[in-house]
Design a protein around this motif. Structure first.
Motif, short mmCIF file in Angstrom:
data_model
loop_
_atom_site.label_atom_id
_atom_site.label_comp_id
_atom_site.label_asym_id
_atom_site.label_seq_id
_atom_site.Cartn_x
_atom_site.Cartn_y
_atom_site.Cartn_z
N ALA A 174 0.86 -1.19 0.04
CA ALA A 174 -0.03 -0.11 0.05
C ALA A 174 0.84 1.23 -0.11
N LEU A 175 1.70 1.35 1.07
CA LEU A 175 2.73 2.54 1.06
C LEU A 175 3.50 2.79 -0.35
N ASP A 176 3.91 1.63 -0.91
CA ASP A 176 4.86 1.83 -2.28
C ASP A 176 3.83 1.80 -3.41
N ARG A 177 2.79 1.51 -3.75
CA ARG A 177 2.17 1.67 -4.91
C ARG A 177 0.94 2.48 -4.92
N LEU A 178 0.48 2.66 -4.00
CA LEU A 178 -0.95 3.66 -3.98
C LEU A 178 -0.36 5.18 -3.87
N PRO A 179 -1.44 6.07 -4.50
CA PRO A 179 -1.14 7.52 -4.45
C PRO A 179 -1.30 7.75 -3.11
N ARG A 180 -0.76 9.05 -2.48
CA ARG A 180 -0.99 9.51 -1.32
C ARG A 180 -2.72 9.76 -0.93
N TYR A 181 -3.18 10.01 -1.78
CA TYR A 181 -4.51 10.44 -1.60
C TYR A 181 -5.34 9.26 -0.98
N GLN A 182 -4.97 7.84 -1.57
CA GLN A 182 -5.71 6.62 -1.15
C GLN A 182 -5.14 6.06 0.14
N LEU A 183 -4.01 6.45 0.53
CA LEU A 183 -3.28 5.95 1.79
C LEU A 183 -4.26 5.79 2.84
N ALA A 184 -4.73 7.13 3.19
CA ALA A 184 -5.55 7.17 4.38
C ALA A 184 -6.72 6.05 4.44
N GLY A 185 -7.25 5.81 3.25
CA GLY A 185 -8.43 4.97 3.25
C GLY A 185 -7.93 3.46 3.29
N VAL A 186 -6.66 3.28 3.02
CA VAL A 186 -6.29 1.98 3.39
C VAL A 186 -5.77 1.55 4.59
N LEU A 187 -5.10 2.54 5.25
CA LEU A 187 -4.41 2.47 6.53
C LEU A 187 -5.39 2.82 7.56
N ALA A 188 -6.57 3.48 7.42
CA ALA A 188 -7.42 3.86 8.25
C ALA A 188 -7.89 2.58 9.32
N PRO A 189 -8.29 1.36 8.56
CA PRO A 189 -8.82 0.40 9.18
C PRO A 189 -8.02 -0.29 10.21
N PHE A 190 -6.48 -0.20 10.07
CA PHE A 190 -5.66 -0.57 11.08
C PHE A 190 -5.61 0.32 12.33
N PHE A 191 -5.54 1.42 12.04
CA PHE A 191 -5.59 2.54 13.14
C PHE A 191 -6.94 2.34 14.00
N VAL A 192 -8.06 2.55 13.21
CA VAL A 192 -9.35 2.06 13.95
C VAL A 192 -9.17 0.91 14.73
N LEU A 193 -8.89 -0.05 14.22
CA LEU A 193 -8.73 -1.45 14.94
C LEU A 193 -7.89 -1.25 16.32
N THR A 194 -6.70 -0.76 15.99
CA THR A 194 -5.70 -0.55 17.11
C THR A 194 -5.84 0.49 18.08
N PHE A 195 -6.39 1.78 17.66
CA PHE A 195 -6.58 2.85 18.72
C PHE A 195 -8.00 3.14 18.87
N GLY A 196 -8.94 2.28 18.16
CA GLY A 196 -10.15 2.60 18.17
C GLY A 196 -10.95 1.54 19.02
N TRP A 197 -11.23 0.50 18.10
CA TRP A 197 -12.06 -0.58 18.91
C TRP A 197 -11.63 -1.16 20.11
N SER A 198 -10.04 -1.44 20.07
CA SER A 198 -9.33 -2.23 21.12
C SER A 198 -9.33 -1.26 22.32
N PHE A 199 -9.39 -0.03 22.14
CA PHE A 199 -9.19 1.04 23.18
C PHE A 199 -10.51 0.99 23.79
#
Length: 152
Positions: free
Chosen positions: A108-133
């Motif tokens: 994702a970091l290597d091949r996606l344009p910057r504007y699409q990264l937030a949508g791809v990485l957001a689930p990881f952050f929501v899972l880690t810092f949102g749901w688990s919290f």
């Protein structure tokens, strides 16, 4: 790192005392993501998945677990069984999970344009810092689905 040290100090003083007092419980819950953040920052950069890494990681865990169980049995301490020691090693299992998802994040970091990264990485952050919290928070924890491994 400061947050992790503070967590250990709070737990050393008795986590129950911090959870019983609402302000202290909130402080503890607010700094728990420091552990995930520190593991991500220190463990992710330069990590590349190889099956041999997973095998070596768990081989070391079984060896160290065997030593811990042996020392526990010699000193009449209850250290549990070898399988229990390895299964309950949350950091080991979290690092293995990081090894498994690193290739996906790298692509994702290597091949996606910057504007699409937030949508791809957001689930990881929501899972880690949102749901688990939120699974640890009073008033909300009973409303959320939980699974082993979610939470602090």
């Amino acid at each position: 790192m400061f947050g992790i040290c503070l967590i250990h100090v709070m737990q050393g003083l008795g986590a129950e005392a911090f959870v019983e007092h609402p302000a202290r419980g909130w402080l503890l819950n607010l700094i728990l993501p420091c552990v995930n953040g520190f593991a991500f920052i220190t463990g992710y950069y330069g990590i590349h998945f190889r099956p041999s890494k997973v095998v070596r990681l768990y081989a070391q865990a079984f060896f160290c677990g065997a030593v811990a169980v042996l020392i526990g049995s010699l000193g009449n301490f209850s250290s549990g069984t070898l399988l229990t020691v390895v299964k309950q090693s949350w950091f080991l299992n979290a690092y293995c999970l990081l090894l498994l998802v690193a290739p996906v994040v790298n692509v994702a970091l290597d091949r996606l344009p910057r504007y699409q990264l937030a949508g791809v990485l957001a689930p990881f952050f929501v899972l880690t810092f949102g749901w688990s919290f939120l699974t640890e928070m009073p008033f909300v924890q009973d409303l959320l689905p939980t699974t082993p491994g979610m939470g602090s």
